[in-house]
Design a protein around this motif. Sequence first.
Motif, PDB file in Angstrom:
ATOM      1  N   SER A  92       0.977  -1.379  -0.038  1.00 47.40           N
ATOM      2  CA  SER A  92       0.044  -0.115   0.046  1.00 47.40           C
ATOM      3  C   SER A  92       0.916   1.264  -0.146  1.00 47.40           C
ATOM      4  N   ALA A 104       1.447   4.364  -2.958  1.00 45.55           N
ATOM      5  CA  ALA A 104       1.312   5.668  -2.755  1.00 45.55           C
ATOM      6  C   ALA A 104       2.521   6.416  -2.904  1.00 45.55           C
ATOM      7  N   MET A 111      -4.572   7.679   1.791  1.00 43.46           N
ATOM      8  CA  MET A 111      -4.232   6.464   0.735  1.00 43.46           C
ATOM      9  C   MET A 111      -3.836   5.180   1.043  1.00 43.46           C
ATOM     10  N   GLU A 148      -6.840   3.334   3.129  1.00 40.50           N
ATOM     11  CA  GLU A 148      -7.653   2.792   2.238  1.00 40.50           C
ATOM     12  C   GLU A 148      -7.149   1.797   1.452  1.00 40.50           C
ATOM     13  N   ARG A 149      -6.051   1.830   1.114  1.00 40.56           N
ATOM     14  CA  ARG A 149      -5.279   0.742   0.216  1.00 40.56           C
ATOM     15  C   ARG A 149      -4.976  -0.614   0.940  1.00 40.56           C
ATOM     16  N   VAL A 193      -6.926  -1.379   3.773  1.00 38.76           N
ATOM     17  CA  VAL A 193      -8.205  -2.113   3.925  1.00 38.76           C
ATOM     18  C   VAL A 193      -8.664  -2.943   2.861  1.00 38.76           C
ATOM     19  N   LEU A 194      -8.262  -2.211   1.553  1.00 38.15           N
ATOM     20  CA  LEU A 194      -8.598  -3.255   0.318  1.00 38.15           C
ATOM     21  C   LEU A 194      -7.538  -4.525   0.148  1.00 38.15           C
ATOM     22  N   LEU A 204      -9.088  -6.871   2.720  1.00 39.98           N
ATOM     23  CA  LEU A 204     -10.181  -7.466   2.146  1.00 39.98           C
ATOM     24  C   LEU A 204     -10.054  -8.446   0.744  1.00 39.98           C
TER      25      LEU A 204
END
Lengths: 226, 50
Positions: free
Chosen positions: A79, A83, A200, A203-204, A206-207, A210
């Motif tokens: 992540s 970024a 950024m 969020e990345r 977390v994805l 997931l």
Amino acid sequence: MSKTFDTTLAIAAVGSIVTALVAVFLFAPVEKTMGIVQKIFYFHLGSAAAAFLAFTTVFAASVLFLVSRQARWDILAVSAAEAGVLFCTLVLVTGPLWARPVWGHWWVWDPRLTTTLILWFLYVGYLVIRQAVPGGRGEIAAAVYGILAYADVPIVYFSIRWWRGMHPQVIQKGGGGLAPGMAEPLLISITAFAVLLLVMIRERAVLGNLEARVEHLEQFVREEYQ
Amino acid sequence: MNNLFYMVMAYTLIWMAVLVYLVRLGIMRKKLEARMARVEDRIREVEQNQ
């Protein structure tokens, strides 16, 4: 962490960016010789600081992954690398846009510029390795590479002190080369980019978590139900 | 081209790039949520049949 935290972080990012834009365009003085194009510098340096912070995170997360072998550190490293590459790209794009009217050239093979370009290639390489090598070997290879690639970060930072070049030296011992009224907008811009970077990466990551969960469940379904 | 053009270009590129990346993350989230929903449906379907 909760949704409230994510919302607070997003609001903080938007707020700090708006504050930075107001500080740069309404309060920072227009530089006497360069004129309005000098205002690129505030976000150029903000992007550079964010890229350094991101690559430092890649380094730390890679070390933690190799020590613990926990997937969350690998996800954090990827992540941060994504970024970091984005902000490093912005540094390499906004630099020439400032250089063309000021130096008369889009690009010169100055030590700072050259080492920054190498840094960009190194971390694009990191993302390629992470994608290309399958399974657990890819995670380990990327972590080792993420540690080694970090060696270029101090080289980029100190390049203007170690070698002669055209790139201005903004941060200096005992004050620096900034006119009065420029330091505050610069600090606000750097803070705004740091908060944006945090959003950024968060969020990345977390994805990434997931994605790992979805892949795990898909594998479970394949093995158990088919 | 005057100085203003370079400055506007730099700021436009910065915010475009940030926006594109955030949109990419949004698309990634939608796709992952759809995949998750499909897997959960499959699990529910199999458990109901058993």
